[in-house]
Enzyme design. Structure first.
Site, PDB file in Angstrom:
ATOM      1  N   PRO A   1       7.390  -3.756  -3.212  1.00 26.68           N
ATOM      2  CA  PRO A   1       8.501  -3.568  -2.273  1.00 26.68           C
ATOM      3  C   PRO A   1       8.127  -3.741  -0.799  1.00 26.68           C
ATOM      4  O   PRO A   1       7.049  -3.330  -0.374  1.00 26.68           O
ATOM      5  CB  PRO A   1       8.961  -2.131  -2.538  1.00 26.68           C
ATOM      6  CG  PRO A   1       7.833  -1.469  -3.230  1.00 26.68           C
ATOM      7  CD  PRO A   1       7.150  -2.552  -4.018  1.00 26.68           C
ATOM      8  N   ASN A   2       9.046  -4.369  -0.091  1.00 23.30           N
ATOM      9  CA  ASN A   2       8.992  -4.571   1.368  1.00 23.30           C
ATOM     10  C   ASN A   2       7.978  -5.618   1.817  1.00 23.30           C
ATOM     11  O   ASN A   2       7.942  -5.968   2.994  1.00 23.30           O
ATOM     12  CB  ASN A   2       8.735  -3.235   2.103  1.00 23.30           C
ATOM     13  CG  ASN A   2       9.815  -2.219   1.807  1.00 23.30           C
ATOM     14  OD1 ASN A   2      10.994  -2.505   1.985  1.00 23.30           O
ATOM     15  ND2 ASN A   2       9.447  -1.047   1.325  1.00 23.30           N
TER      16      ASN A   2
ATOM     17  N   ARG B   1       8.104  -6.711   9.452  1.00 21.96           N
ATOM     18  CA  ARG B   1       7.737  -5.340   9.135  1.00 21.96           C
ATOM     19  C   ARG B   1       6.444  -4.908   9.842  1.00 21.96           C
ATOM     20  O   ARG B   1       5.382  -5.483   9.597  1.00 21.96           O
ATOM     21  CB  ARG B   1       7.515  -5.315   7.613  1.00 21.96           C
ATOM     22  CG  ARG B   1       7.017  -4.056   7.084  1.00 21.96           C
ATOM     23  CD  ARG B   1       6.620  -4.198   5.634  1.00 21.96           C
ATOM     24  NE  ARG B   1       6.335  -2.865   5.150  1.00 21.96           N
ATOM     25  CZ  ARG B   1       5.621  -2.589   4.092  1.00 21.96           C
ATOM     26  NH1 ARG B   1       5.140  -3.575   3.359  1.00 21.96           N
ATOM     27  NH2 ARG B   1       5.404  -1.355   3.750  1.00 21.96           N
TER      28      ARG B   1
ATOM     29  N   TYR C   1       0.768  -5.093   9.635  1.00 22.80           N
ATOM     30  CA  TYR C   1       0.754  -6.144   8.608  1.00 22.80           C
ATOM     31  C   TYR C   1       0.659  -7.573   9.170  1.00 22.80           C
ATOM     32  O   TYR C   1       0.581  -8.523   8.397  1.00 22.80           O
ATOM     33  CB  TYR C   1       2.007  -6.016   7.723  1.00 22.80           C
ATOM     34  CG  TYR C   1       2.062  -4.682   6.986  1.00 22.80           C
ATOM     35  CD1 TYR C   1       1.156  -4.395   5.970  1.00 22.80           C
ATOM     36  CD2 TYR C   1       3.002  -3.711   7.325  1.00 22.80           C
ATOM     37  CE1 TYR C   1       1.186  -3.181   5.311  1.00 22.80           C
ATOM     38  CE2 TYR C   1       3.049  -2.483   6.665  1.00 22.80           C
ATOM     39  CZ  TYR C   1       2.139  -2.231   5.663  1.00 22.80           C
ATOM     40  OH  TYR C   1       2.162  -1.022   5.003  1.00 22.80           O
TER      41      TYR C   1
ATOM     42  N   ASN D   1      -0.444  -6.330  -5.400  1.00 23.18           N
ATOM     43  CA  ASN D   1      -0.263  -5.427  -4.268  1.00 23.18           C
ATOM     44  C   ASN D   1       0.997  -4.632  -4.596  1.00 23.18           C
ATOM     45  O   ASN D   1       2.113  -5.105  -4.355  1.00 23.18           O
ATOM     46  CB  ASN D   1      -0.109  -6.199  -2.958  1.00 23.18           C
ATOM     47  CG  ASN D   1       0.023  -5.243  -1.772  1.00 23.18           C
ATOM     48  OD1 ASN D   1       0.246  -4.040  -1.944  1.00 23.18           O
ATOM     49  ND2 ASN D   1      -0.096  -5.775  -0.570  1.00 23.18           N
TER      50      ASN D   1
ATOM     51  N   ALA E   1       4.253   0.336  -1.796  1.00 23.79           N
ATOM     52  CA  ALA E   1       4.433   1.803  -1.844  1.00 23.79           C
ATOM     53  C   ALA E   1       4.284   2.367  -3.260  1.00 23.79           C
ATOM     54  O   ALA E   1       3.896   3.537  -3.422  1.00 23.79           O
ATOM     55  CB  ALA E   1       5.795   2.168  -1.273  1.00 23.79           C
TER      56      ALA E   1
ATOM     57  N   HIS F   1       1.141   4.329  -4.669  1.00 23.60           N
ATOM     58  CA  HIS F   1       0.891   5.759  -4.482  1.00 23.60           C
ATOM     59  C   HIS F   1       1.778   6.642  -5.348  1.00 23.60           C
ATOM     60  O   HIS F   1       1.651   7.864  -5.304  1.00 23.60           O
ATOM     61  CB  HIS F   1       1.088   6.113  -3.000  1.00 23.60           C
ATOM     62  CG  HIS F   1       0.525   5.078  -2.067  1.00 23.60           C
ATOM     63  ND1 HIS F   1      -0.825   4.809  -2.003  1.00 23.60           N
ATOM     64  CD2 HIS F   1       1.120   4.213  -1.201  1.00 23.60           C
ATOM     65  CE1 HIS F   1      -1.026   3.829  -1.113  1.00 23.60           C
ATOM     66  NE2 HIS F   1       0.142   3.450  -0.627  1.00 23.60           N
TER      67      HIS F   1
ATOM     68  N   GLU G   1      -6.559  -5.093  -7.445  1.00 21.79           N
ATOM     69  CA  GLU G   1      -5.566  -4.487  -6.544  1.00 21.79           C
ATOM     70  C   GLU G   1      -5.867  -4.931  -5.111  1.00 21.79           C
ATOM     71  O   GLU G   1      -7.025  -4.926  -4.701  1.00 21.79           O
ATOM     72  CB  GLU G   1      -5.706  -2.967  -6.673  1.00 21.79           C
ATOM     73  CG  GLU G   1      -4.859  -2.153  -5.720  1.00 21.79           C
ATOM     74  CD  GLU G   1      -5.156  -0.642  -5.854  1.00 21.79           C
ATOM     75  OE1 GLU G   1      -6.082  -0.264  -6.617  1.00 21.79           O
ATOM     76  OE2 GLU G   1      -4.458   0.141  -5.186  1.00 21.79           O
TER      77      GLU G   1
ATOM     78  N   HIS H   1      -4.537  -4.612  -0.905  1.00 26.35           N
ATOM     79  CA  HIS H   1      -3.693  -4.089   0.173  1.00 26.35           C
ATOM     80  C   HIS H   1      -4.034  -4.839   1.445  1.00 26.35           C
ATOM     81  O   HIS H   1      -5.216  -5.006   1.768  1.00 26.35           O
ATOM     82  CB  HIS H   1      -3.929  -2.590   0.370  1.00 26.35           C
ATOM     83  CG  HIS H   1      -3.625  -1.813  -0.868  1.00 26.35           C
ATOM     84  ND1 HIS H   1      -2.335  -1.578  -1.281  1.00 26.35           N
ATOM     85  CD2 HIS H   1      -4.427  -1.301  -1.820  1.00 26.35           C
ATOM     86  CE1 HIS H   1      -2.373  -0.923  -2.429  1.00 26.35           C
ATOM     87  NE2 HIS H   1      -3.624  -0.744  -2.780  1.00 26.35           N
ATOM     88  N   ILE H   2      -2.984  -5.254   2.139  1.00 22.45           N
ATOM     89  CA  ILE H   2      -3.178  -5.988   3.396  1.00 22.45           C
ATOM     90  C   ILE H   2      -3.837  -5.077   4.428  1.00 22.45           C
ATOM     91  O   ILE H   2      -4.775  -5.457   5.109  1.00 22.45           O
ATOM     92  CB  ILE H   2      -1.812  -6.518   3.904  1.00 22.45           C
ATOM     93  CG1 ILE H   2      -1.298  -7.589   2.930  1.00 22.45           C
ATOM     94  CG2 ILE H   2      -1.918  -7.051   5.339  1.00 22.45           C
ATOM     95  CD1 ILE H   2       0.133  -8.034   3.187  1.00 22.45           C
ATOM     96  N   SER H   3      -3.337  -3.854   4.524  1.00 20.78           N
ATOM     97  CA  SER H   3      -3.880  -2.881   5.482  1.00 20.78           C
ATOM     98  C   SER H   3      -4.984  -2.058   4.812  1.00 20.78           C
ATOM     99  O   SER H   3      -5.134  -2.077   3.588  1.00 20.78           O
ATOM    100  CB  SER H   3      -2.763  -1.966   5.982  1.00 20.78           C
ATOM    101  OG  SER H   3      -2.290  -1.147   4.917  1.00 20.78           O
TER     102      SER H   3
ATOM    103  N   ARG I   1      -5.206   5.239   6.881  1.00 22.03           N
ATOM    104  CA  ARG I   1      -3.833   5.526   7.310  1.00 22.03           C
ATOM    105  C   ARG I   1      -3.432   6.950   6.892  1.00 22.03           C
ATOM    106  O   ARG I   1      -4.279   7.832   6.857  1.00 22.03           O
ATOM    107  CB  ARG I   1      -2.890   4.437   6.757  1.00 22.03           C
ATOM    108  CG  ARG I   1      -3.238   3.047   7.320  1.00 22.03           C
ATOM    109  CD  ARG I   1      -2.338   1.963   6.758  1.00 22.03           C
ATOM    110  NE  ARG I   1      -0.941   2.195   7.121  1.00 22.03           N
ATOM    111  CZ  ARG I   1       0.094   1.535   6.568  1.00 22.03           C
ATOM    112  NH1 ARG I   1      -0.146   0.618   5.639  1.00 22.03           N
ATOM    113  NH2 ARG I   1       1.325   1.793   6.937  1.00 22.03           N
TER     114      ARG I   1
HETATM  115  C1  DQA Z   1       0.333  -1.882   1.362  1.00 23.71           C
HETATM  116  C2  DQA Z   1      -0.027  -0.448   1.740  1.00 23.71           C
HETATM  117  C3  DQA Z   1       0.966   0.543   1.159  1.00 23.71           C
HETATM  118  O1  DQA Z   1       0.607   1.872   1.498  1.00 23.71           O
HETATM  119  C4  DQA Z   1       2.346   0.262   1.723  1.00 23.71           C
HETATM  120  O2  DQA Z   1       3.292   1.132   1.146  1.00 23.71           O
HETATM  121  C5  DQA Z   1       2.755  -1.154   1.570  1.00 23.71           C
HETATM  122  C6  DQA Z   1       1.768  -2.221   1.752  1.00 23.71           C
HETATM  123  C7  DQA Z   1      -0.579  -2.922   2.033  1.00 23.71           C
HETATM  124  O3  DQA Z   1      -0.540  -4.076   1.621  1.00 23.71           O
HETATM  125  O4  DQA Z   1      -1.313  -2.593   2.971  1.00 23.71           O
HETATM  126  O5  DQA Z   1       3.930  -1.445   1.390  1.00 23.71           O
HETATM  127  O6  DQA Z   1       0.186  -2.022  -0.051  1.00 23.71           O
END
Ligand code: DQA
Length: 140
Positions: A10-11, A18, A23, A74, A77, A80, A98, A100-102, A107
């Protein structure tokens, strides 16, 4: 040629718009192009899937059984929160990385726990788009 399924949660479709400080400025289409180009240069076949819906991601993982040799995910959200995505990955038992961009370890506290990490062979975080290329190269 190995077939890899890349799932974005999502997102992530709102990349560029965003929280660019976290990101980056490149949009989701740029990410998909980056993933496809990375796969081409690594000699992997890739399919990309994005959904904002947990159940759609579970369905896609189930459908990957017997079709894909690896999954790059990825879960955004859902990382978690989602026992359902973890259980789907365990059910099909497809090797998974797995991404994650960040850097989720730097965080908010609630981002430090990942259900998917309980199954994934490897977790890559904080490397931006490059993390997806590193994840794909795991399957070479
Ligand atoms: C994310 C990190 C997650 O905590 C966040 O909810 C995202 C993106 C990342 O790619 O850094 O939507 O997965």
């Amino acid at each position: 040629m190995k077939k890899i399924l890349v799932i974005n949660g999502p997102n992530l479709n709102l990349l560029g718009l965003r929280e660019p400080a976290i990101y980056g400025n490149r949009d989701f289409n740029a990410l998909i192009e980056f993933i496809k180009e990375s796969a081409r240069s690594l000699g992997l076949q890739v399919e990309c899937f994005q959904s904002n819906h947990e159940g759609a991601i579970v369905d896609k993982i189930q459908q990957a059984y017997g079709v894909f040799d690896g999954i790059v995910i990825n879960p955004a959200a859902y990382t978690h929160t989602s026992v359902a995505i973890l259980d789907a990955l365990k059910a099909v038992a497809i090797p998974t990385v797995e991404v994650h961009i960040s850097d989720v370890s730097e965080r908010e506290e609630f981002r430090r726990h990942s259900f998917v990490s309980l199954y994934a062979a490897k977790t890559i975080m904080g490397k931006g788009f490059d993390g997806y290329r590193e994840a794909l190269s795991f399957f070479l």
